[in-house]
Design a protein around this motif. Structure first.
Motif, mmCIF file in Angstrom:
data_model
loop_
_atom_site.group_PDB
_atom_site.id
_atom_site.type_symbol
_atom_site.label_atom_id
_atom_site.label_comp_id
_atom_site.label_asym_id
_atom_site.label_seq_id
_atom_site.Cartn_x
_atom_site.Cartn_y
_atom_site.Cartn_z
ATOM 1 N N UNK A 104 15.861 7.782 -28.159
ATOM 2 C CA UNK A 104 15.003 8.504 -29.085
ATOM 3 C C UNK A 104 13.382 8.340 -28.936
ATOM 4 N N UNK A 105 12.785 9.410 -29.681
ATOM 5 C CA UNK A 105 11.160 9.283 -29.712
ATOM 6 C C UNK A 105 10.766 9.379 -30.981
ATOM 7 N N UNK A 106 9.597 8.475 -31.507
ATOM 8 C CA UNK A 106 8.950 8.553 -32.464
ATOM 9 C C UNK A 106 7.520 8.646 -32.149
ATOM 10 N N UNK A 107 6.967 9.737 -32.516
ATOM 11 C CA UNK A 107 5.280 10.456 -32.320
ATOM 12 C C UNK A 107 4.966 10.304 -33.865
ATOM 13 N N UNK A 108 3.964 9.057 -33.991
ATOM 14 C CA UNK A 108 3.263 9.353 -35.518
ATOM 15 C C UNK A 108 1.983 9.992 -35.269
ATOM 16 N N UNK A 142 4.110 13.915 -20.078
ATOM 17 C CA UNK A 142 5.102 13.170 -21.041
ATOM 18 C C UNK A 142 5.414 11.707 -20.480
ATOM 19 N N UNK A 143 5.143 11.501 -19.126
ATOM 20 C CA UNK A 143 5.624 10.326 -18.595
ATOM 21 C C UNK A 143 4.615 9.226 -19.032
ATOM 22 N N UNK A 144 3.471 9.596 -19.580
ATOM 23 C CA UNK A 144 2.390 8.582 -20.025
ATOM 24 C C UNK A 144 2.844 8.258 -21.772
ATOM 25 N N UNK A 145 3.651 8.999 -22.209
ATOM 26 C CA UNK A 145 4.202 8.815 -23.548
ATOM 27 C C UNK A 145 5.683 8.217 -23.500
ATOM 28 N N UNK A 146 6.127 7.867 -22.284
ATOM 29 C CA UNK A 146 7.286 7.257 -21.874
ATOM 30 C C UNK A 146 8.443 8.114 -22.719
ATOM 31 N N UNK A 147 8.180 9.488 -22.643
ATOM 32 C CA UNK A 147 9.322 10.219 -23.442
ATOM 33 C C UNK A 147 10.660 10.491 -22.498
ATOM 34 N N UNK A 148 11.927 10.562 -22.710
ATOM 35 C CA UNK A 148 12.756 11.135 -22.016
ATOM 36 C C UNK A 148 12.739 12.554 -21.577
ATOM 37 N N UNK A 149 13.385 12.823 -20.299
ATOM 38 C CA UNK A 149 13.502 14.125 -20.074
ATOM 39 C C UNK A 149 14.149 14.936 -21.184
ATOM 40 N N UNK A 165 11.742 3.719 -30.709
ATOM 41 C CA UNK A 165 12.611 3.192 -31.619
ATOM 42 C C UNK A 165 13.721 4.050 -32.071
ATOM 43 N N UNK A 166 15.197 3.764 -32.185
ATOM 44 C CA UNK A 166 16.350 4.544 -32.446
ATOM 45 C C UNK A 166 15.992 5.234 -33.682
ATOM 46 N N UNK A 167 16.275 6.496 -33.803
ATOM 47 C CA UNK A 167 15.939 7.165 -35.054
ATOM 48 C C UNK A 167 17.335 7.223 -35.993
ATOM 49 N N UNK A 168 17.368 7.123 -37.170
ATOM 50 C CA UNK A 168 18.436 7.039 -37.987
ATOM 51 C C UNK A 168 19.214 8.615 -37.828
ATOM 52 N N UNK A 169 20.359 8.742 -37.806
ATOM 53 C CA UNK A 169 21.094 10.149 -37.620
ATOM 54 C C UNK A 169 21.107 10.863 -38.756
ATOM 55 N N UNK A 170 21.021 9.904 -40.010
ATOM 56 C CA UNK A 170 21.137 10.508 -41.365
ATOM 57 C C UNK A 170 19.809 11.547 -41.595
ATOM 58 N N UNK A 171 18.525 10.955 -40.843
ATOM 59 C CA UNK A 171 17.518 11.741 -41.016
ATOM 60 C C UNK A 171 17.487 13.068 -40.487
ATOM 61 N N UNK A 172 18.416 13.215 -39.455
ATOM 62 C CA UNK A 172 18.496 14.460 -38.745
ATOM 63 C C UNK A 172 19.367 15.595 -39.360
#
Length: 274
Positions: free
Chosen positions: A22-26, A180-187, A252-259
């Protein structure tokens, strides 16, 4: 405001391999004349994107699902859900085509009315039609050019390339796109973000004026020829919606309930005159 823009979905995405995460961008939203910036989290998980507090409104969230290419506008204040997709905008475009001559003439006449006169007309129409916004819906989009300046910057310690959006030789917006690699985002997360940006671009092209009629601010900005993730966005147009700047990013893992959409909210249709 809804301020993330604007890249078409890639048919294939070439990235260095990352584990699925998961990805969390603030982001921090700085609005004109505001003393402090507002945090605007963007959460990405399993083909979905949740933008919390969209446009600085704590009661407004956007939930995007890549498989359906659909955004659900979650209005916590009124406890409503409104779906946005290309089909909806195509339908609105057909409605608008009927009203376009009326709107163009109405815009000219509204400019001659005093605020008091305009208020009386709105009351006569049941208080459900904002004449100023309705006239604005008649305005046709202007041509915009996307210019890669070749200028490099650092935002939150991440390198990015500055992109200008130009209209009539005036810069209307500035973006900074990061690898995106600089943000460590998954594909998968990167593909989901690109899909959302692509849908935003297509919706903007279909109905800039109409979107504003419904309180949905979608800048008509096309970055479809450029890869990367916007980590800084500055609106320089007359709307002056502010600046959105990446503050931090994590896996950080994102809570499934939020989605998930909230229970007990009523569906709201997107209509031209509602």
């Amino acid at each position: 405001m809804i301020k993330l823009k604007h890249c078409a979905l890639l048919g294939a995405i070439v990235l260095a391999p990352h584990t699925r995460a998961d990805s969390a961008l603030e982001y921090l939203l700085t609005e004109p004349h505001a003393d402090t910036a507002k945090a605007q989290p963007v959460l990405v998980k399993d083909g979905q994107v949740l933008i919390k507090g969209a446009g600085g409104d704590a009661n407004l969230d956007l939930l995007y699902t890549r498989a359906q290419e659909r955004v659900i506008v979650i209005d916590h204040r009124h406890r409503t859900l409104m779906a946005l997709d290309e089909r909806q905008f195509d339908r609105l475009a057909q409605q608008a085509e009927t009203f376009q001559p009326l709107l163009q003439g109405l815009g000219e006449q509204l400019g001659k009315l005093t605020p008091e006169q305009r208020g009386k007309w709105e009351q006569m129409l049941g208080g459900k039609v904002d004449l100023g916004q309705l006239a604005g819906a008649a305005q046709l989009p202007k041509a915009l050019n996307v210019v890669n300046t070749g200028v490099g910057k650092q935002v939150a310690g991440i390198a990015c390339q500055q992109i200008n959006v130009v209209e009539n030789k005036k810069t209307r917006a500035e973006f900074c796109l990061a690898d995106p690699n600089r943000l460590s985002l998954s594909g998968d997360d990167y593909a989901t973000l690109r899909s959302l940006l692509g849908l935003s671009e297509r919706l903007a092209a279909k109905g800039r004026g109409l979107a504003g009629r419904f309180g949905i601010k979608i800048p008509a900005i096309a970055l479809n020829q450029l890869e990367g993730v916007p980590i800084e966005m500055q609106d320089l147009s007359k709307d002056k919606m502010g600046t959105l700047t990446l503050n931090r990013v994590s896996s950080t893992a994102v809570d499934e309930a939020l989605m998930r959409v909230p229970n007990g909210y009523r569906n709201k249709e997107l209509d031209f005159l509602k």
